[in-house]
Scaffold this motif. Structure first.
Motif, PDB file in Angstrom:
ATOM      1  N   VAL A  45      -5.969   1.068  -2.344  1.00  0.00           N
ATOM      2  CA  VAL A  45      -5.687   1.750  -3.610  1.00  0.00           C
ATOM      3  C   VAL A  45      -6.930   2.469  -4.118  1.00  0.00           C
ATOM      4  O   VAL A  45      -6.850   3.607  -4.603  1.00  0.00           O
ATOM      5  CB  VAL A  45      -5.170   0.746  -4.664  1.00  0.00           C
ATOM      6  N   LEU A  46      -8.086   1.829  -4.000  1.00  0.00           N
ATOM      7  CA  LEU A  46      -9.320   2.508  -4.407  1.00  0.00           C
ATOM      8  C   LEU A  46      -9.544   3.751  -3.547  1.00  0.00           C
ATOM      9  O   LEU A  46      -9.935   4.810  -4.057  1.00  0.00           O
ATOM     10  CB  LEU A  46     -10.511   1.561  -4.287  1.00  0.00           C
ATOM     11  N   GLY A  47      -9.295   3.624  -2.238  1.00  0.00           N
ATOM     12  CA  GLY A  47      -9.437   4.783  -1.363  1.00  0.00           C
ATOM     13  C   GLY A  47      -8.503   5.915  -1.764  1.00  0.00           C
ATOM     14  O   GLY A  47      -8.885   7.089  -1.728  1.00  0.00           O
ATOM     15  N   MET A  48      -7.275   5.578  -2.160  1.00  0.00           N
ATOM     16  CA  MET A  48      -6.342   6.605  -2.623  1.00  0.00           C
ATOM     17  C   MET A  48      -6.863   7.290  -3.879  1.00  0.00           C
ATOM     18  O   MET A  48      -6.769   8.520  -4.018  1.00  0.00           O
ATOM     19  CB  MET A  48      -4.976   5.973  -2.910  1.00  0.00           C
ATOM     20  N   VAL A  73      -2.904  18.260   2.019  1.00  0.00           N
ATOM     21  CA  VAL A  73      -3.918  17.489   2.757  1.00  0.00           C
ATOM     22  C   VAL A  73      -4.224  16.193   2.020  1.00  0.00           C
ATOM     23  O   VAL A  73      -4.325  15.113   2.627  1.00  0.00           O
ATOM     24  CB  VAL A  73      -5.196  18.332   2.952  1.00  0.00           C
ATOM     25  N   GLY A  74      -4.395  16.282   0.717  1.00  0.00           N
ATOM     26  CA  GLY A  74      -4.640  15.085  -0.073  1.00  0.00           C
ATOM     27  C   GLY A  74      -3.509  14.089   0.065  1.00  0.00           C
ATOM     28  O   GLY A  74      -3.740  12.873   0.179  1.00  0.00           O
ATOM     29  N   ALA A  75      -2.251  14.574   0.061  1.00  0.00           N
ATOM     30  CA  ALA A  75      -1.101  13.692   0.212  1.00  0.00           C
ATOM     31  C   ALA A  75      -1.119  12.991   1.573  1.00  0.00           C
ATOM     32  O   ALA A  75      -0.829  11.793   1.677  1.00  0.00           O
ATOM     33  CB  ALA A  75       0.191  14.490   0.052  1.00  0.00           C
ATOM     34  N   ALA A  76      -1.480  13.733   2.615  1.00  0.00           N
ATOM     35  CA  ALA A  76      -1.535  13.147   3.952  1.00  0.00           C
ATOM     36  C   ALA A  76      -2.593  12.045   4.025  1.00  0.00           C
ATOM     37  O   ALA A  76      -2.363  10.981   4.612  1.00  0.00           O
ATOM     38  CB  ALA A  76      -1.827  14.240   4.976  1.00  0.00           C
ATOM     39  N   VAL A  77      -3.756  12.281   3.442  1.00  0.00           N
ATOM     40  CA  VAL A  77      -4.826  11.274   3.446  1.00  0.00           C
ATOM     41  C   VAL A  77      -4.366  10.020   2.703  1.00  0.00           C
ATOM     42  O   VAL A  77      -4.629   8.886   3.145  1.00  0.00           O
ATOM     43  CB  VAL A  77      -6.106  11.850   2.803  1.00  0.00           C
ATOM     44  N   VAL A  78      -3.685  10.202   1.596  1.00  0.00           N
ATOM     45  CA  VAL A  78      -3.204   9.062   0.814  1.00  0.00           C
ATOM     46  C   VAL A  78      -2.220   8.226   1.632  1.00  0.00           C
ATOM     47  O   VAL A  78      -2.292   6.989   1.626  1.00  0.00           O
ATOM     48  CB  VAL A  78      -2.553   9.554  -0.496  1.00  0.00           C
ATOM     49  N   VAL A  79      -1.304   8.874   2.352  1.00  0.00           N
ATOM     50  CA  VAL A  79      -0.341   8.134   3.172  1.00  0.00           C
ATOM     51  C   VAL A  79      -1.054   7.372   4.287  1.00  0.00           C
ATOM     52  O   VAL A  79      -0.715   6.211   4.583  1.00  0.00           O
ATOM     53  CB  VAL A  79       0.717   9.093   3.756  1.00  0.00           C
ATOM     54  N   VAL A  80      -2.042   7.989   4.910  1.00  0.00           N
ATOM     55  CA  VAL A  80      -2.806   7.306   5.964  1.00  0.00           C
ATOM     56  C   VAL A  80      -3.486   6.066   5.395  1.00  0.00           C
ATOM     57  O   VAL A  80      -3.497   4.988   6.021  1.00  0.00           O
ATOM     58  CB  VAL A  80      -3.846   8.266   6.580  1.00  0.00           C
ATOM     59  N   GLY A 130       0.818  -1.211   0.000  1.00  0.00           N
ATOM     60  CA  GLY A 130       0.000   0.000   0.000  1.00  0.00           C
ATOM     61  C   GLY A 130       0.852   1.261   0.000  1.00  0.00           C
ATOM     62  O   GLY A 130       0.562   2.224  -0.716  1.00  0.00           O
ATOM     63  N   LEU A 131       1.926   1.242   0.795  1.00  0.00           N
ATOM     64  CA  LEU A 131       2.811   2.407   0.835  1.00  0.00           C
ATOM     65  C   LEU A 131       3.596   2.563  -0.470  1.00  0.00           C
ATOM     66  O   LEU A 131       3.992   3.683  -0.824  1.00  0.00           O
ATOM     67  CB  LEU A 131       3.778   2.281   2.010  1.00  0.00           C
ATOM     68  N   ALA A 132       3.822   1.452  -1.178  1.00  0.00           N
ATOM     69  CA  ALA A 132       4.507   1.542  -2.468  1.00  0.00           C
ATOM     70  C   ALA A 132       3.704   2.344  -3.479  1.00  0.00           C
ATOM     71  O   ALA A 132       4.256   2.902  -4.424  1.00  0.00           O
ATOM     72  CB  ALA A 132       4.778   0.137  -3.021  1.00  0.00           C
ATOM     73  N   VAL A 133       2.390   2.412  -3.277  1.00  0.00           N
ATOM     74  CA  VAL A 133       1.531   3.264  -4.101  1.00  0.00           C
ATOM     75  C   VAL A 133       1.364   4.634  -3.452  1.00  0.00           C
ATOM     76  O   VAL A 133       1.475   5.674  -4.108  1.00  0.00           O
ATOM     77  CB  VAL A 133       0.144   2.624  -4.315  1.00  0.00           C
ATOM     78  N   ALA A 134       1.129   4.639  -2.152  1.00  0.00           N
ATOM     79  CA  ALA A 134       0.797   5.884  -1.456  1.00  0.00           C
ATOM     80  C   ALA A 134       1.942   6.895  -1.457  1.00  0.00           C
ATOM     81  O   ALA A 134       1.715   8.098  -1.683  1.00  0.00           O
ATOM     82  CB  ALA A 134       0.387   5.572  -0.015  1.00  0.00           C
ATOM     83  N   LEU A 135       3.156   6.443  -1.207  1.00  0.00           N
ATOM     84  CA  LEU A 135       4.278   7.389  -1.086  1.00  0.00           C
ATOM     85  C   LEU A 135       4.576   8.125  -2.392  1.00  0.00           C
ATOM     86  O   LEU A 135       4.745   9.352  -2.379  1.00  0.00           O
ATOM     87  CB  LEU A 135       5.513   6.662  -0.557  1.00  0.00           C
ATOM     88  N   PRO A 136       4.657   7.429  -3.539  1.00  0.00           N
ATOM     89  CA  PRO A 136       4.877   8.203  -4.771  1.00  0.00           C
ATOM     90  C   PRO A 136       3.718   9.121  -5.123  1.00  0.00           C
ATOM     91  O   PRO A 136       3.932  10.223  -5.641  1.00  0.00           O
ATOM     92  CB  PRO A 136       5.088   7.121  -5.847  1.00  0.00           C
ATOM     93  N   VAL A 137       2.478   8.698  -4.834  1.00  0.00           N
ATOM     94  CA  VAL A 137       1.333   9.579  -5.081  1.00  0.00           C
ATOM     95  C   VAL A 137       1.445  10.832  -4.218  1.00  0.00           C
ATOM     96  O   VAL A 137       1.239  11.960  -4.697  1.00  0.00           O
ATOM     97  CB  VAL A 137       0.006   8.849  -4.793  1.00  0.00           C
ATOM     98  N   ALA A 138       1.775  10.642  -2.937  1.00  0.00           N
ATOM     99  CA  ALA A 138       1.919  11.787  -2.034  1.00  0.00           C
ATOM    100  C   ALA A 138       3.040  12.712  -2.497  1.00  0.00           C
ATOM    101  O   ALA A 138       2.904  13.947  -2.445  1.00  0.00           O
ATOM    102  CB  ALA A 138       2.193  11.292  -0.614  1.00  0.00           C
ATOM    103  N   LEU A 139       4.151  12.132  -2.964  1.00  0.00           N
ATOM    104  CA  LEU A 139       5.257  12.950  -3.471  1.00  0.00           C
ATOM    105  C   LEU A 139       4.822  13.806  -4.652  1.00  0.00           C
ATOM    106  O   LEU A 139       5.147  14.996  -4.736  1.00  0.00           O
ATOM    107  CB  LEU A 139       6.423  12.052  -3.884  1.00  0.00           C
TER     108      LEU A 139
END
Length: 419
Positions: free
Chosen positions: A375-378, A354-361, A320-329
Protein backbone atom coordinates in the motif's frame (compact mmCIF):
# COMPACT_ATOMS: atom_id res chain seq x y z
CA UNK A 1 -30.88 32.78 -2.13
CA UNK A 2 -30.55 35.76 -4.42
CA UNK A 3 -29.85 34.28 -7.86
CA UNK A 4 -31.93 35.27 -10.86
CA UNK A 5 -33.45 33.09 -13.54
CA UNK A 6 -33.51 33.76 -17.25
CA UNK A 7 -36.48 36.09 -16.88
CA UNK A 8 -34.82 38.16 -14.17
CA UNK A 9 -37.07 36.91 -11.38
CA UNK A 10 -35.58 36.37 -7.95
CA UNK A 11 -35.37 32.82 -6.68
CA UNK A 12 -36.05 31.74 -3.14
CA UNK A 13 -39.67 32.94 -2.77
CA UNK A 14 -42.75 31.08 -1.59
CA UNK A 15 -43.35 29.81 -5.12
CA UNK A 16 -41.38 30.72 -8.25
CA UNK A 17 -42.03 29.66 -11.85
CA UNK A 18 -39.47 27.11 -13.07
CA UNK A 19 -38.37 28.89 -16.22
CA UNK A 20 -34.78 27.69 -16.27
CA UNK A 21 -31.56 29.13 -14.93
CA UNK A 22 -29.18 31.06 -17.13
CA UNK A 23 -26.41 28.67 -18.34
CA UNK A 24 -24.11 31.71 -18.74
CA UNK A 25 -24.77 33.01 -15.23
CA UNK A 26 -21.63 34.41 -13.61
CA UNK A 27 -20.33 33.14 -10.27
CA UNK A 28 -22.74 30.21 -10.16
CA UNK A 29 -21.81 28.12 -7.13
CA UNK A 30 -23.25 25.23 -5.14
CA UNK A 31 -26.08 26.29 -2.87
CA UNK A 32 -26.39 25.49 0.85
CA UNK A 33 -29.31 23.18 0.00
CA UNK A 34 -27.17 21.25 -2.49
CA UNK A 35 -24.45 20.83 0.11
CA UNK A 36 -26.98 19.64 2.68
CA UNK A 37 -28.36 17.22 0.10
CA UNK A 38 -24.86 15.82 -0.46
CA UNK A 39 -24.50 15.07 3.25
CA UNK A 40 -27.26 12.48 3.08
CA UNK A 41 -25.25 10.68 0.43
CA UNK A 42 -22.33 10.49 2.84
CA UNK A 43 -24.44 8.02 4.81
CA UNK A 44 -25.30 5.95 1.74
CA UNK A 45 -21.73 5.84 0.42
CA UNK A 46 -20.45 4.94 3.89
CA UNK A 47 -22.90 2.04 4.16
CA UNK A 48 -21.97 0.70 0.73
CA UNK A 49 -18.23 0.87 1.47
CA UNK A 50 -18.72 -0.71 4.90
CA UNK A 51 -20.64 -3.64 3.48
CA UNK A 52 -18.04 -4.09 0.75
CA UNK A 53 -15.35 -4.24 3.44
CA UNK A 54 -17.28 -6.94 5.30
CA UNK A 55 -17.64 -8.93 2.08
CA UNK A 56 -13.92 -8.66 1.37
CA UNK A 57 -12.98 -9.62 4.92
CA UNK A 58 -15.22 -12.70 4.71
CA UNK A 59 -13.78 -13.72 1.35
CA UNK A 60 -17.05 -13.17 -0.58
CA UNK A 61 -15.38 -11.27 -3.40
CA UNK A 62 -17.71 -11.91 -6.35
CA UNK A 63 -21.07 -11.42 -4.61
CA UNK A 64 -19.70 -8.50 -2.61
CA UNK A 65 -18.41 -6.61 -5.64
CA UNK A 66 -21.64 -7.27 -7.59
CA UNK A 67 -23.82 -6.02 -4.72
CA UNK A 68 -21.57 -2.98 -4.28
CA UNK A 69 -21.73 -2.07 -7.98
CA UNK A 70 -25.52 -2.36 -7.94
CA UNK A 71 -26.05 -0.33 -4.77
CA UNK A 72 -23.57 2.33 -5.81
CA UNK A 73 -25.34 2.75 -9.14
CA UNK A 74 -28.53 3.68 -7.28
CA UNK A 75 -26.62 6.12 -5.06
CA UNK A 76 -24.70 7.73 -7.91
CA UNK A 77 -27.59 7.95 -10.36
CA UNK A 78 -29.94 9.54 -7.84
CA UNK A 79 -27.26 12.08 -6.88
CA UNK A 80 -26.45 12.87 -10.51
CA UNK A 81 -30.12 13.28 -11.43
CA UNK A 82 -30.63 15.88 -8.71
CA UNK A 83 -27.38 17.65 -9.58
CA UNK A 84 -28.16 18.15 -13.27
CA UNK A 85 -31.77 19.10 -12.62
CA UNK A 86 -30.74 21.64 -9.96
CA UNK A 87 -28.21 23.15 -12.34
CA UNK A 88 -31.02 23.91 -14.77
CA UNK A 89 -34.07 24.60 -12.62
CA UNK A 90 -33.05 25.49 -9.06
CA UNK A 91 -35.70 28.02 -8.00
CA UNK A 92 -35.02 27.42 -4.29
CA UNK A 93 -38.65 28.15 -3.53
CA UNK A 94 -40.74 26.27 -0.96
CA UNK A 95 -41.99 23.45 -3.27
CA UNK A 96 -38.45 22.92 -4.57
CA UNK A 97 -37.06 22.67 -1.04
CA UNK A 98 -39.80 20.31 0.14
CA UNK A 99 -39.34 18.01 -2.85
CA UNK A 100 -35.60 18.03 -2.17
CA UNK A 101 -36.38 17.03 1.41
CA UNK A 102 -38.34 14.05 0.05
CA UNK A 103 -35.32 13.05 -2.02
CA UNK A 104 -33.09 13.32 1.05
CA UNK A 105 -35.46 11.03 2.94
CA UNK A 106 -35.27 8.58 0.04
CA UNK A 107 -31.48 8.53 0.27
CA UNK A 108 -31.64 7.58 3.94
CA UNK A 109 -34.20 4.84 3.24
CA UNK A 110 -31.93 3.52 0.50
CA UNK A 111 -28.96 3.55 2.88
CA UNK A 112 -30.97 1.56 5.41
CA UNK A 113 -31.47 -1.21 2.84
CA UNK A 114 -27.86 -1.58 1.73
CA UNK A 115 -27.09 -4.30 4.24
CA UNK A 116 -29.98 -6.47 3.00
CA UNK A 117 -28.64 -6.36 -0.55
CA UNK A 118 -25.22 -7.64 0.54
CA UNK A 119 -26.55 -10.24 2.98
CA UNK A 120 -29.60 -11.64 1.21
CA UNK A 121 -29.74 -10.04 -2.22
CA UNK A 122 -32.94 -8.31 -1.11
CA UNK A 123 -33.44 -4.98 -2.93
CA UNK A 124 -36.84 -4.15 -1.43
CA UNK A 125 -35.79 -1.32 0.88
CA UNK A 126 -33.22 0.03 -1.59
CA UNK A 127 -35.87 0.16 -4.33
CA UNK A 128 -38.31 1.82 -1.94
CA UNK A 129 -35.82 4.59 -1.16
CA UNK A 130 -34.78 4.90 -4.80
CA UNK A 131 -38.34 5.16 -6.11
CA UNK A 132 -39.15 7.73 -3.42
CA UNK A 133 -36.31 9.92 -4.69
CA UNK A 134 -37.35 9.45 -8.29
CA UNK A 135 -41.00 10.33 -7.64
CA UNK A 136 -39.87 13.63 -6.15
CA UNK A 137 -37.72 14.26 -9.22
CA UNK A 138 -40.63 13.44 -11.53
CA UNK A 139 -42.63 16.12 -9.73
CA UNK A 140 -39.82 18.59 -10.29
CA UNK A 141 -39.69 17.80 -14.01
CA UNK A 142 -43.46 18.21 -14.22
CA UNK A 143 -43.14 21.67 -12.65
CA UNK A 144 -40.48 22.57 -15.20
CA UNK A 145 -42.63 21.31 -18.08
CA UNK A 146 -45.53 23.50 -16.98
CA UNK A 147 -43.55 26.70 -16.44
CA UNK A 148 -40.69 26.55 -18.97
CA UNK A 149 -42.10 26.64 -22.51
CA UNK A 150 -38.75 26.36 -24.28
CA UNK A 151 -37.77 23.28 -22.28
CA UNK A 152 -41.21 21.67 -22.11
CA UNK A 153 -40.61 18.87 -24.60
CA UNK A 154 -37.43 17.73 -22.88
CA UNK A 155 -38.88 18.08 -19.38
CA UNK A 156 -41.91 15.98 -20.30
CA UNK A 157 -39.67 13.30 -21.76
CA UNK A 158 -37.66 13.22 -18.56
CA UNK A 159 -40.80 12.93 -16.42
CA UNK A 160 -42.30 10.17 -18.55
CA UNK A 161 -39.04 8.28 -19.03
CA UNK A 162 -38.11 8.31 -15.35
CA UNK A 163 -41.64 7.27 -14.34
CA UNK A 164 -41.69 4.30 -16.72
CA UNK A 165 -38.35 3.00 -15.48
CA UNK A 166 -39.57 3.20 -11.87
CA UNK A 167 -42.45 0.90 -12.77
CA UNK A 168 -39.80 -1.51 -14.01
CA UNK A 169 -37.82 -1.32 -10.76
CA UNK A 170 -40.93 -2.07 -8.71
CA UNK A 171 -41.93 -4.97 -10.97
CA UNK A 172 -38.42 -6.39 -10.70
CA UNK A 173 -38.97 -7.13 -7.02
CA UNK A 174 -41.21 -10.06 -8.07
CA UNK A 175 -39.06 -11.57 -10.83
CA UNK A 176 -37.58 -15.05 -10.25
CA UNK A 177 -34.07 -15.20 -8.84
CA UNK A 178 -32.51 -16.33 -12.12
CA UNK A 179 -33.75 -13.14 -13.80
CA UNK A 180 -32.71 -10.75 -11.03
CA UNK A 181 -29.40 -9.63 -12.51
CA UNK A 182 -30.42 -9.67 -16.22
CA UNK A 183 -33.40 -7.43 -15.42
CA UNK A 184 -31.16 -5.21 -13.30
CA UNK A 185 -28.84 -4.66 -16.27
CA UNK A 186 -31.78 -3.92 -18.57
CA UNK A 187 -33.20 -1.33 -16.16
CA UNK A 188 -29.81 0.32 -15.71
CA UNK A 189 -29.55 0.63 -19.48
CA UNK A 190 -33.04 2.16 -19.54
CA UNK A 191 -32.08 4.69 -16.84
CA UNK A 192 -28.97 5.70 -18.77
CA UNK A 193 -30.96 6.03 -22.00
CA UNK A 194 -33.51 8.50 -20.60
CA UNK A 195 -31.25 11.62 -20.76
CA UNK A 196 -30.13 10.87 -24.31
CA UNK A 197 -33.76 10.41 -25.37
CA UNK A 198 -34.97 13.50 -23.51
CA UNK A 199 -32.20 15.72 -24.91
CA UNK A 200 -32.45 14.35 -28.46
CA UNK A 201 -32.97 16.73 -31.37
CA UNK A 202 -32.06 19.98 -29.63
CA UNK A 203 -34.33 19.57 -26.62
CA UNK A 204 -31.53 21.03 -24.55
CA UNK A 205 -31.96 21.80 -20.87
CA UNK A 206 -30.15 24.91 -19.55
CA UNK A 207 -27.39 23.28 -17.50
CA UNK A 208 -24.64 25.47 -16.12
CA UNK A 209 -21.31 23.79 -17.01
CA UNK A 210 -19.22 25.58 -14.39
CA UNK A 211 -21.76 24.70 -11.71
CA UNK A 212 -21.81 21.05 -12.80
CA UNK A 213 -18.01 20.80 -12.72
CA UNK A 214 -17.98 22.22 -9.21
CA UNK A 215 -20.68 19.84 -8.00
CA UNK A 216 -18.77 16.81 -9.28
CA UNK A 217 -15.59 18.09 -7.68
CA UNK A 218 -17.31 18.53 -4.33
CA UNK A 219 -18.74 15.03 -4.45
CA UNK A 220 -15.29 13.69 -5.26
CA UNK A 221 -14.00 15.33 -2.08
CA UNK A 222 -16.89 13.81 -0.11
CA UNK A 223 -16.03 10.32 -1.37
CA UNK A 224 -12.34 10.85 -0.60
CA UNK A 225 -13.38 11.88 2.89
CA UNK A 226 -15.11 8.51 3.23
CA UNK A 227 -11.81 6.82 2.30
CA UNK A 228 -10.02 8.71 5.06
CA UNK A 229 -12.74 7.84 7.58
CA UNK A 230 -12.72 4.16 6.62
CA UNK A 231 -8.94 4.02 6.92
CA UNK A 232 -9.00 5.70 10.31
CA UNK A 233 -11.71 3.33 11.56
CA UNK A 234 -9.73 0.26 10.47
CA UNK A 235 -6.51 1.49 11.99
CA UNK A 236 -8.19 2.43 15.27
CA UNK A 237 -9.73 -1.03 15.48
CA UNK A 238 -6.40 -2.77 14.92
CA UNK A 239 -4.53 -0.49 17.31
CA UNK A 240 -7.13 -1.00 20.04
CA UNK A 241 -6.72 -4.77 19.72
CA UNK A 242 -2.98 -5.27 19.28
CA UNK A 243 -1.32 -1.89 19.32
CA UNK A 244 0.25 0.04 16.47
CA UNK A 245 2.31 -2.23 14.23
CA UNK A 246 4.69 -1.31 11.42
CA UNK A 247 2.37 -2.87 8.84
CA UNK A 248 -0.66 -0.88 9.99
CA UNK A 249 1.42 2.29 10.05
CA UNK A 250 2.52 1.68 6.45
CA UNK A 251 -1.09 1.09 5.36
CA UNK A 252 -2.10 4.36 7.00
CA UNK A 253 0.71 6.32 5.38
CA UNK A 254 0.15 4.74 1.97
CA UNK A 255 -3.59 5.36 2.18
CA UNK A 256 -3.07 9.03 3.00
CA UNK A 257 -0.67 9.40 0.06
CA UNK A 258 -3.22 7.75 -2.24
CA UNK A 259 -6.03 10.06 -1.16
CA UNK A 260 -3.94 13.20 -1.49
CA UNK A 261 -2.38 12.27 -4.84
CA UNK A 262 -5.68 11.18 -6.40
CA UNK A 263 -7.32 14.39 -5.19
CA UNK A 264 -4.55 16.42 -6.79
CA UNK A 265 -4.69 14.49 -10.07
CA UNK A 266 -8.46 14.97 -10.28
CA UNK A 267 -8.27 18.75 -9.91
CA UNK A 268 -4.90 19.48 -11.54
CA UNK A 269 -6.19 19.75 -15.10
CA UNK A 270 -8.86 22.41 -14.57
CA UNK A 271 -12.55 22.59 -15.43
CA UNK A 272 -14.15 20.27 -17.98
CA UNK A 273 -15.50 21.75 -21.22
CA UNK A 274 -18.93 20.17 -21.64
CA UNK A 275 -19.59 21.49 -25.13
CA UNK A 276 -21.87 18.76 -26.50
CA UNK A 277 -24.38 16.17 -25.35
CA UNK A 278 -21.98 13.33 -26.15
CA UNK A 279 -19.20 14.94 -24.13
CA UNK A 280 -21.52 15.62 -21.20
CA UNK A 281 -22.86 12.06 -21.18
CA UNK A 282 -19.38 10.55 -21.40
CA UNK A 283 -18.02 12.81 -18.67
CA UNK A 284 -21.06 12.48 -16.42
CA UNK A 285 -21.52 8.72 -16.76
CA UNK A 286 -17.80 8.01 -16.43
CA UNK A 287 -17.86 9.45 -12.94
CA UNK A 288 -19.79 6.40 -11.78
CA UNK A 289 -16.55 4.42 -12.01
CA UNK A 290 -14.54 7.23 -10.40
CA UNK A 291 -16.88 7.64 -7.43
CA UNK A 292 -17.44 3.91 -6.90
CA UNK A 293 -13.75 3.08 -7.19
CA UNK A 294 -12.72 5.89 -4.83
CA UNK A 295 -15.15 4.68 -2.19
CA UNK A 296 -13.94 1.10 -2.73
CA UNK A 297 -10.38 2.18 -1.91
CA UNK A 298 -11.51 2.78 1.66
CA UNK A 299 -12.91 -0.75 1.89
CA UNK A 300 -9.67 -2.07 0.40
CA UNK A 301 -7.55 -0.21 2.92
CA UNK A 302 -9.65 -1.65 5.74
CA UNK A 303 -9.18 -5.12 4.27
CA UNK A 304 -5.42 -4.55 3.93
CA UNK A 305 -5.17 -3.47 7.58
CA UNK A 306 -7.12 -6.53 8.72
CA UNK A 307 -5.18 -8.92 6.49
CA UNK A 308 -1.83 -7.56 7.69
CA UNK A 309 -2.87 -8.52 11.23
CA UNK A 310 -4.46 -11.84 10.10
CA UNK A 311 -7.95 -10.69 11.06
CA UNK A 312 -9.59 -11.43 7.69
CA UNK A 313 -10.42 -14.47 5.55
CA UNK A 314 -8.45 -12.84 2.79
CA UNK A 315 -4.98 -13.51 1.44
CA UNK A 316 -2.34 -10.78 1.45
CA UNK A 317 -2.39 -10.71 -2.35
CA UNK A 318 -6.19 -10.37 -2.45
CA UNK A 319 -6.00 -7.58 0.13
CA UNK A 320 -3.36 -5.79 -1.91
CA UNK A 321 -5.45 -6.09 -5.07
CA UNK A 322 -8.49 -4.82 -3.16
CA UNK A 323 -6.61 -1.52 -2.95
CA UNK A 324 -4.71 -1.67 -6.23
CA UNK A 325 -7.61 -2.40 -8.59
CA UNK A 326 -9.85 0.52 -7.57
CA UNK A 327 -6.85 2.87 -7.59
CA UNK A 328 -5.94 1.69 -11.09
CA UNK A 329 -9.55 2.13 -12.22
CA UNK A 330 -9.60 5.72 -10.96
CA UNK A 331 -6.39 6.55 -12.81
CA UNK A 332 -7.47 4.94 -16.07
CA UNK A 333 -10.93 6.48 -16.10
CA UNK A 334 -9.66 9.92 -15.09
CA UNK A 335 -7.29 9.84 -18.05
CA UNK A 336 -10.23 9.21 -20.37
CA UNK A 337 -12.53 11.73 -18.68
CA UNK A 338 -9.95 14.49 -18.74
CA UNK A 339 -9.48 13.92 -22.44
CA UNK A 340 -13.26 13.83 -23.03
CA UNK A 341 -13.64 17.04 -21.03
CA UNK A 342 -10.99 18.79 -23.11
CA UNK A 343 -8.60 19.23 -20.18
CA UNK A 344 -6.05 16.46 -20.71
CA UNK A 345 -2.82 16.98 -22.63
CA UNK A 346 -1.54 14.35 -25.12
CA UNK A 347 0.75 12.79 -22.49
CA UNK A 348 -1.73 12.89 -19.62
CA UNK A 349 -3.72 9.68 -20.16
CA UNK A 350 -0.65 7.51 -20.98
CA UNK A 351 1.06 8.66 -17.79
CA UNK A 352 -1.97 7.74 -15.72
CA UNK A 353 -2.14 4.38 -17.49
CA UNK A 354 1.49 3.67 -16.60
CA UNK A 355 0.80 4.63 -13.01
CA UNK A 356 -2.21 2.29 -12.97
CA UNK A 357 -0.09 -0.58 -14.28
CA UNK A 358 2.58 -0.03 -11.60
CA UNK A 359 -0.09 0.01 -8.90
CA UNK A 360 -1.53 -3.33 -10.10
CA UNK A 361 1.94 -4.90 -10.15
CA UNK A 362 2.49 -3.74 -6.58
CA UNK A 363 -0.83 -5.31 -5.62
CA UNK A 364 0.25 -8.62 -7.15
CA UNK A 365 3.53 -8.39 -5.24
CA UNK A 366 1.80 -7.93 -1.89
CA UNK A 367 2.92 -11.35 -0.52
CA UNK A 368 6.56 -10.32 -0.94
CA UNK A 369 6.15 -6.71 0.15
CA UNK A 370 3.57 -7.28 2.86
CA UNK A 371 0.21 -5.51 2.86
CA UNK A 372 1.70 -2.38 4.41
CA UNK A 373 4.66 -2.26 2.04
CA UNK A 374 2.44 -2.78 -0.99
CA UNK A 375 0.00 0.00 0.00
CA UNK A 376 2.85 2.39 0.76
CA UNK A 377 4.38 1.52 -2.61
CA UNK A 378 1.07 2.30 -4.31
CA UNK A 379 0.91 5.66 -2.56
CA UNK A 380 4.45 6.46 -3.71
CA UNK A 381 3.70 5.26 -7.25
CA UNK A 382 0.61 7.45 -7.59
CA UNK A 383 2.54 10.38 -6.09
CA UNK A 384 5.29 9.85 -8.67
CA UNK A 385 2.63 9.71 -11.39
CA UNK A 386 1.25 13.00 -10.11
CA UNK A 387 4.70 14.62 -10.16
CA UNK A 388 5.39 13.46 -13.72
CA UNK A 389 1.92 14.53 -14.80
CA UNK A 390 2.40 18.04 -13.41
CA UNK A 391 5.65 18.36 -15.35
CA UNK A 392 3.91 17.25 -18.57
CA UNK A 393 0.99 19.60 -18.00
CA UNK A 394 3.34 22.50 -17.36
CA UNK A 395 5.42 21.84 -20.45
CA UNK A 396 2.44 21.29 -22.73
CA UNK A 397 0.46 24.32 -21.62
CA UNK A 398 3.30 26.66 -20.77
CA UNK A 399 1.36 27.54 -17.60
CA UNK A 400 1.86 26.02 -14.16
CA UNK A 401 -1.06 23.87 -13.05
CA UNK A 402 0.08 22.84 -9.65
CA UNK A 403 -2.92 24.24 -7.84
CA UNK A 404 -5.79 21.75 -7.44
CA UNK A 405 -9.13 23.20 -8.45
CA UNK A 406 -7.52 25.65 -10.89
CA UNK A 407 -9.95 26.84 -13.54
CA UNK A 408 -9.69 28.97 -16.60
CA UNK A 409 -12.41 31.43 -15.75
CA UNK A 410 -16.18 31.40 -15.47
CA UNK A 411 -18.35 28.45 -16.47
CA UNK A 412 -18.01 26.98 -19.93
CA UNK A 413 -20.67 27.68 -22.48
CA UNK A 414 -23.02 25.46 -24.39
CA UNK A 415 -23.19 22.56 -21.97
CA UNK A 416 -25.80 19.90 -22.00
CA UNK A 417 -25.96 16.79 -19.92
CA UNK A 418 -27.87 14.06 -18.18
CA UNK A 419 -30.48 14.03 -15.51
Amino acid sequence: MSDTDTDGERTGGLRVAMRGRDPDEEHRASTPLELLFDLTFVVAVSQAALQLHHSLAEGRLGPGVAAYAAVFFAIWWAWMNFTWFASAYDTDDVPYRLLTLVQMAGVLVLAAGVGSVFEDGDFTVVVLGYVLMRLALISQWARAAVAHHDGRAGALRYAVGVALVQVGWIARLWVPGAWAWPTFVVLVAAELAVPAWAEFHRRRTPWHPGHIAERYGLFTIIVLGEVILASFTAIRSVVAGRGLSASVLLVALGGLLLVFALWWIYFAVGEAVLSSLRTALTWGYGHYVVFAALAAIGAGLEAASAASEHHAHLSIRAAGLAVALPVALVLLVLGGLHRAGGTGTPGHAPLLAVGAAVVVVLGLCSPALGAGGAVLGMGLAVSATLAADLVVLRRRSGTPRTTPGHTEGPGRRGASGPS
